[in-house]
Write a protein that holds these residues in place. Structure first.
Motif, PDB file in Angstrom:
ATOM      1  N   GLN A  68      -6.822  -0.011  94.067  1.00 17.02           N
ATOM      2  CA  GLN A  68      -7.635   1.107  93.424  1.00 17.02           C
ATOM      3  C   GLN A  68      -6.803   1.591  92.023  1.00 17.02           C
ATOM      4  O   GLN A  68      -5.708   1.769  92.218  1.00 17.02           O
ATOM      5  CB  GLN A  68      -8.084   2.351  94.148  1.00 17.02           C
ATOM      6  CG  GLN A  68      -9.602   2.149  94.511  1.00 17.02           C
ATOM      7  CD  GLN A  68      -9.905   3.498  95.025  1.00 17.02           C
ATOM      8  OE1 GLN A  68      -9.248   4.238  95.523  1.00 17.02           O
ATOM      9  NE2 GLN A  68     -11.038   3.877  95.098  1.00 17.02           N
ATOM     10  N   LEU A  69      -7.438   1.526  90.798  1.00 15.11           N
ATOM     11  CA  LEU A  69      -6.785   1.962  89.831  1.00 15.11           C
ATOM     12  C   LEU A  69      -6.623   3.687  89.834  1.00 15.11           C
ATOM     13  O   LEU A  69      -7.716   4.143  90.224  1.00 15.11           O
ATOM     14  CB  LEU A  69      -7.577   1.499  88.542  1.00 15.11           C
ATOM     15  CG  LEU A  69      -7.519   0.040  88.331  1.00 15.11           C
ATOM     16  CD1 LEU A  69      -8.398  -0.484  87.236  1.00 15.11           C
ATOM     17  CD2 LEU A  69      -6.333  -0.729  88.250  1.00 15.11           C
ATOM     18  N   PRO A  70      -5.617   4.115  89.222  1.00 14.87           N
ATOM     19  CA  PRO A  70      -5.702   5.550  89.433  1.00 14.87           C
ATOM     20  C   PRO A  70      -6.805   6.083  88.102  1.00 14.87           C
ATOM     21  O   PRO A  70      -6.906   5.398  87.114  1.00 14.87           O
ATOM     22  CB  PRO A  70      -4.038   5.754  88.796  1.00 14.87           C
ATOM     23  CG  PRO A  70      -3.734   4.624  88.219  1.00 14.87           C
ATOM     24  CD  PRO A  70      -4.799   3.523  88.863  1.00 14.87           C
ATOM     25  N   VAL A  71      -7.562   7.233  88.678  1.00 16.13           N
ATOM     26  CA  VAL A  71      -8.279   7.598  87.689  1.00 16.13           C
ATOM     27  C   VAL A  71      -7.972   9.057  87.248  1.00 16.13           C
ATOM     28  O   VAL A  71      -7.578   9.747  88.005  1.00 16.13           O
ATOM     29  CB  VAL A  71      -9.678   7.887  88.746  1.00 16.13           C
ATOM     30  CG1 VAL A  71     -10.533   8.443  87.615  1.00 16.13           C
ATOM     31  CG2 VAL A  71     -10.165   6.446  89.215  1.00 16.13           C
ATOM     32  N   PRO A  72      -7.925   9.248  85.883  1.00 17.31           N
ATOM     33  CA  PRO A  72      -7.388  10.315  85.365  1.00 17.31           C
ATOM     34  C   PRO A  72      -8.216  11.682  85.519  1.00 17.31           C
ATOM     35  O   PRO A  72      -9.313  11.470  85.428  1.00 17.31           O
ATOM     36  CB  PRO A  72      -7.190  10.107  83.678  1.00 17.31           C
ATOM     37  CG  PRO A  72      -8.059   8.788  83.688  1.00 17.31           C
ATOM     38  CD  PRO A  72      -8.275   8.299  84.880  1.00 17.31           C
ATOM     39  N   ALA A  73      -7.824  12.786  86.275  1.00 21.51           N
ATOM     40  CA  ALA A  73      -8.579  13.719  86.630  1.00 21.51           C
ATOM     41  C   ALA A  73      -9.221  14.449  85.329  1.00 21.51           C
ATOM     42  O   ALA A  73     -10.105  15.081  85.523  1.00 21.51           O
ATOM     43  CB  ALA A  73      -7.544  14.716  87.435  1.00 21.51           C
ATOM     44  N   SER A  74      -8.444  14.380  84.285  1.00 22.35           N
ATOM     45  CA  SER A  74      -9.105  14.721  83.020  1.00 22.35           C
ATOM     46  C   SER A  74     -10.272  14.358  82.656  1.00 22.35           C
ATOM     47  O   SER A  74     -11.109  15.041  81.944  1.00 22.35           O
ATOM     48  CB  SER A  74      -7.978  15.034  81.958  1.00 22.35           C
ATOM     49  OG  SER A  74      -7.487  13.649  81.543  1.00 22.35           O
ATOM     50  N   ARG A  75     -10.586  13.322  83.025  1.00 22.12           N
ATOM     51  CA  ARG A  75     -11.771  12.466  82.556  1.00 22.12           C
ATOM     52  C   ARG A  75     -12.843  12.175  83.592  1.00 22.12           C
ATOM     53  O   ARG A  75     -13.895  11.526  83.529  1.00 22.12           O
ATOM     54  CB  ARG A  75     -11.367  11.055  82.027  1.00 22.12           C
ATOM     55  CG  ARG A  75     -10.648  10.987  80.692  1.00 22.12           C
ATOM     56  CD  ARG A  75     -10.325   9.647  80.236  1.00 22.12           C
ATOM     57  NE  ARG A  75     -11.137   8.484  80.651  1.00 22.12           N
ATOM     58  CZ  ARG A  75     -10.810   7.255  80.848  1.00 22.12           C
ATOM     59  NH1 ARG A  75      -9.596   6.998  80.952  1.00 22.12           N
ATOM     60  NH2 ARG A  75     -11.682   6.578  81.211  1.00 22.12           N
ATOM     61  N   THR A  76     -12.735  12.976  84.859  1.00 21.44           N
ATOM     62  CA  THR A  76     -13.548  12.665  85.992  1.00 21.44           C
ATOM     63  C   THR A  76     -14.335  13.921  86.242  1.00 21.44           C
ATOM     64  O   THR A  76     -13.931  14.909  86.163  1.00 21.44           O
ATOM     65  CB  THR A  76     -12.601  12.647  86.989  1.00 21.44           C
ATOM     66  OG1 THR A  76     -11.747  11.339  86.952  1.00 21.44           O
ATOM     67  CG2 THR A  76     -13.463  11.907  88.360  1.00 21.44           C
ATOM     68  N   MET A  77     -15.917  13.635  86.451  1.00 19.98           N
ATOM     69  CA  MET A  77     -16.586  14.646  86.932  1.00 19.98           C
ATOM     70  C   MET A  77     -17.061  14.107  88.249  1.00 19.98           C
ATOM     71  O   MET A  77     -17.616  12.941  88.313  1.00 19.98           O
ATOM     72  CB  MET A  77     -17.763  14.593  85.894  1.00 19.98           C
ATOM     73  CG  MET A  77     -18.879  15.556  86.333  1.00 19.98           C
ATOM     74  SD  MET A  77     -20.179  15.984  85.093  1.00 19.98           S
ATOM     75  CE  MET A  77     -21.400  16.721  85.766  1.00 19.98           C
ATOM     76  N   THR A  78     -16.936  14.992  89.235  1.00 18.90           N
ATOM     77  CA  THR A  78     -17.282  14.728  90.805  1.00 18.90           C
ATOM     78  C   THR A  78     -18.810  15.292  90.748  1.00 18.90           C
ATOM     79  O   THR A  78     -18.886  16.468  90.681  1.00 18.90           O
ATOM     80  CB  THR A  78     -16.427  15.107  91.567  1.00 18.90           C
ATOM     81  OG1 THR A  78     -15.117  14.421  91.287  1.00 18.90           O
ATOM     82  CG2 THR A  78     -16.614  14.753  92.911  1.00 18.90           C
ATOM     83  N   VAL A  79     -19.511  14.573  91.242  1.00 15.87           N
ATOM     84  CA  VAL A  79     -21.058  15.179  91.587  1.00 15.87           C
ATOM     85  C   VAL A  79     -21.119  14.888  93.292  1.00 15.87           C
ATOM     86  O   VAL A  79     -21.255  13.831  93.727  1.00 15.87           O
ATOM     87  CB  VAL A  79     -22.103  14.259  90.931  1.00 15.87           C
ATOM     88  CG1 VAL A  79     -23.440  14.837  91.318  1.00 15.87           C
ATOM     89  CG2 VAL A  79     -21.997  14.470  89.565  1.00 15.87           C
ATOM     90  N   LEU A  80     -21.295  16.190  93.850  1.00 18.19           N
ATOM     91  CA  LEU A  80     -21.177  16.269  95.294  1.00 18.19           C
ATOM     92  C   LEU A  80     -23.012  16.418  95.796  1.00 18.19           C
ATOM     93  O   LEU A  80     -23.466  17.399  95.192  1.00 18.19           O
ATOM     94  CB  LEU A  80     -20.734  17.494  96.018  1.00 18.19           C
ATOM     95  CG  LEU A  80     -19.003  17.431  95.667  1.00 18.19           C
ATOM     96  CD1 LEU A  80     -18.488  18.508  96.233  1.00 18.19           C
ATOM     97  CD2 LEU A  80     -18.332  16.184  96.166  1.00 18.19           C
TER      98      LEU A  80
END
Length: 179
Positions: A68-80
């Motif tokens: 898995q490539l690291p995903v930058p948290a600053s560009r990530t939106m998580t939808v639960l």
């Protein structure tokens, strides 16, 4: 076929004036019923049935291990995805930013996606936002499809469906979305 019955009805008695004969008509409905059933059968057999619409979804093979490539948290939106047709979203890492409870639709998830997309694009120098969709055990399939539809409407290309973490399940429970 229609037929005309011209019989007078009774016997003629002697000496009485003969009245003109009444014509009684009787319409045979059999050919019309046959035609109606033929037309119904024709239209049923010649109509095209509604074909189910399927969404393209490419999922990785679970038997193969992928780096898995690291995903930058600053560009990530998580939808639960929670229960009762509600969702919760947050930017960055879980627990570091306050989650927002929202719903699906134009004024809910779509508005959040568009607002955060513009914000991330400005802050990251033109890089795309990454959306992680995490369905819970209490969410339904229609909610997942609705979330994917919103991503297609907003034209966000970088998104993934991933497993929900226990920390996120606890957050859904706090908001009453895990029932």
């Amino acid at each position: 076929m229609a037929e005309l019955d011209t019989s007078g009805g009774g016997k003629h008695k002697g000496g009485k004036k003969v009245r003109s004969k009444k014509a009684s008509t009787r319409v045979d409905m059999t050919p019309m019923v046959d035609l109606a059933f033929l037309l119904i059968t024709f239209f049923i057999l010649t109509t095209t049935l509604l074909k189910p619409k399927a969404m393209e979804l490419a999922m990785p093979d679970k038997t193969e291990q992928h780096d898995q490539l690291p995903v930058p948290a600053s560009r990530t939106m998580t939808v639960l995805l929670g229960s009762n047709n509600k969702l919760e979203w947050y930017m960055g890492e879980p627990g570091k930013s306050a989650p927002t409870v929202d719903n699906f639709g134009k004024e809910g998830l779509r508005k959040a996606l568009l607002d955060n997309y513009d914000k991330v694009k400005k802050e990251s120098g033109g890089k795309e936002m990454i959306v992680l969709i995490k369905p819970s055990d209490k969410s339904n399939y229609a909610n997942l499809v609705a979330a994917l539809d919103e991503l297609n409407i907003t034209n966000i290309q970088e998104h993934a469906i991933v497993d929900i973490m226990p920390v996120e399940v606890e957050e859904l429970k706090k908001q009453g979305l895990y029932q």
